[in-house]
Write an enzyme that holds these catalytic residues in place. Structure first.
Site, short mmCIF file in Angstrom:
data_model
loop_
_atom_site.label_atom_id
_atom_site.label_comp_id
_atom_site.label_asym_id
_atom_site.label_seq_id
_atom_site.Cartn_x
_atom_site.Cartn_y
_atom_site.Cartn_z
N GLU A 45 0.83 -1.20 0.00
CA GLU A 45 0.00 0.00 0.00
C GLU A 45 0.87 1.25 0.00
O GLU A 45 1.87 1.34 0.72
CB GLU A 45 -0.90 -0.01 1.24
CG GLU A 45 -1.84 1.20 1.32
CD GLU A 45 -2.69 1.18 2.58
OE1 GLU A 45 -3.90 1.40 2.48
OE2 GLU A 45 -2.13 0.96 3.68
N LYS A 127 -8.72 3.20 -2.75
CA LYS A 127 -9.23 2.71 -1.47
C LYS A 127 -10.55 3.42 -1.16
O LYS A 127 -10.63 4.65 -1.20
CB LYS A 127 -8.20 2.98 -0.38
CG LYS A 127 -8.49 2.34 0.96
CD LYS A 127 -7.31 2.56 1.90
CE LYS A 127 -7.48 1.86 3.23
NZ LYS A 127 -6.28 2.04 4.11
N CYS A 161 -5.06 -2.79 2.71
CA CYS A 161 -5.01 -2.69 4.16
C CYS A 161 -6.35 -3.08 4.81
O CYS A 161 -6.86 -4.17 4.62
CB CYS A 161 -4.57 -1.28 4.53
SG CYS A 161 -4.02 -1.05 6.23
#
Length: 336
Positions: A45, A127, A161
């Site tokens: 990430e 995200k 994540c």
């Protein structure tokens, strides 16, 4: 479609807040993956320009000096940095799952781009909901970012994540019959020993669960925190106490949750490599296919709105980022 091939999860330290140097390191790791015979390599990430550790280490006033630097070091989708990595993918013949801070004019997003072995872009996503203090720096994605795409390596998807703690987002991916999933993580050195939820044990358990629930292979790359991270982000003993060195924990899991490949020491940089066979997914899903025969649609169903959402809509305009066509540059894979 290729059904048996080798995959690689990166475990390495970025060159913090330096896009040029991190892209150079990225290309080197792609070359290393090619030398290992990998068809797919996955990066952590916000690998470029490194996870913004400063968000967790002090007051908002203390973060301000880093914000401009982080913006300046964040690539655009059509800029020289992503183009150089696309050329490296084409030159080496390796499919690349890249995590980075995407700069879109005045906004940043925690983005992932899946680049094919010919340098084309299979998938670009953001995200959906940055976690906790991340929301002070990054914008949000939308339902169009929950997407699995068909590639020569099978049906591939990506999440970042703590998206792996979102049951409905995970189910949206499972329902698209994902075969290979990239679970991109930062390092696990923040608040080590103080916050179990931020540690490697809890988050790799969530990653392993994703493989087991989804009946898919999962590649989980992570970052490493080295001395340069401490020099860059900490100025006090209190800050240094909140940031532990090492903290790499890259893993690969099979569709029954079995760990694959040989893990690296938490302070080591390199690649975790494993050979995968997509036919094993049928065996896993014969027992439990969460969006197929093991679903109970009369009791529970997911509503997924996967239409892209923009602040401004113009008739006839195609929504989404624009990746330019690659030219036949003689310096293939180099940063301009």
């Amino acid at each position: 479609m290729t059904t048996t091939y080798r995959v690689a999860a990166v475990q390495a330290e970025p060159v913090w807040l330096d896009a040029d140097a991190t892209v150079e390191k990225t290309i080197g790791l792609i070359e290393d993956a090619a030398a290992e015979g990998a068809s797919l390599v996955a990066f952590p990430e916000t690998w470029i320009p490194g996870y913004p550790l400063f968000l967790w280490l002090g007051s908002v006033a203390g973060q301000v000096p880093f914000v401009g630097r982080y913006h300046a070091s964040s690539p655009t989708v059509d800029g020289e940095h992503i183009t150089a990595i696309r050329r490296a993918a084409r030159r080496t013949g390796v499919t690349v799952a890249l995590g980075y801070s995407e700069k879109d004019h005045g906004s940043l997003y925690m983005s992932q781009t899946l680049i094919g072995a010919d340098g084309s872009v299979f998938l670009h996503r953001r995200k959906l909901k940055p976690t906790h203090v991340e929301r002070s720096l990054f914008g949000e994605g939308d339902g169009s970012d929950l997407k699995v795409v068909r590639t020569p390596l099978g049906r591939l998807g990506l999440l970042n994540c703590w998206e792996h703690l979102q049951p409905l987002s995970k189910y949206a991916m499972y329902a698209q019959h994902e075969q290979v999933h990239v679970a991109a993580w930062p390092a696990f050195g923040l608040y080590k020993g103080l916050a179990y939820a931020l540690g490697a044990e809890a988050n790799m358990a969530a990653t392993q669960t994703y493989a087991l629930e989804g009946g898919c292979f999962v590649i989980a790359p992570t970052q490493v925190i080295g001395e340069r991270a401490l020099e860059t982000f900490t100025t006090t003993d209190d800050q240094r106490a909140l940031l532990a060195k090492g903290a790499g924990n890259s893993r690969i899991f099979g569709p029954d949750g079995t760990p694959l490949g040989k893990p690296l020491d938490e302070q080591a940089e390199g690649l975790v490599v494993a050979d995968i066979d997509l036919s094993l997914i049928d065996l896993a899903k014969n027992a439990a296919d969460p969006a197929g025969h093991y679903a109970k649609t009369d009791a529970t169903r997911l509503l997924l709105d996967d239409r892209p959402k923009s602040a401004v809509i113009r008739p006839g305009e195609v929504e989404g980022p624009y990746f330019p066509e690659l030219d036949e540059s003689p310096a293939d894979g180099a940063v301009a």
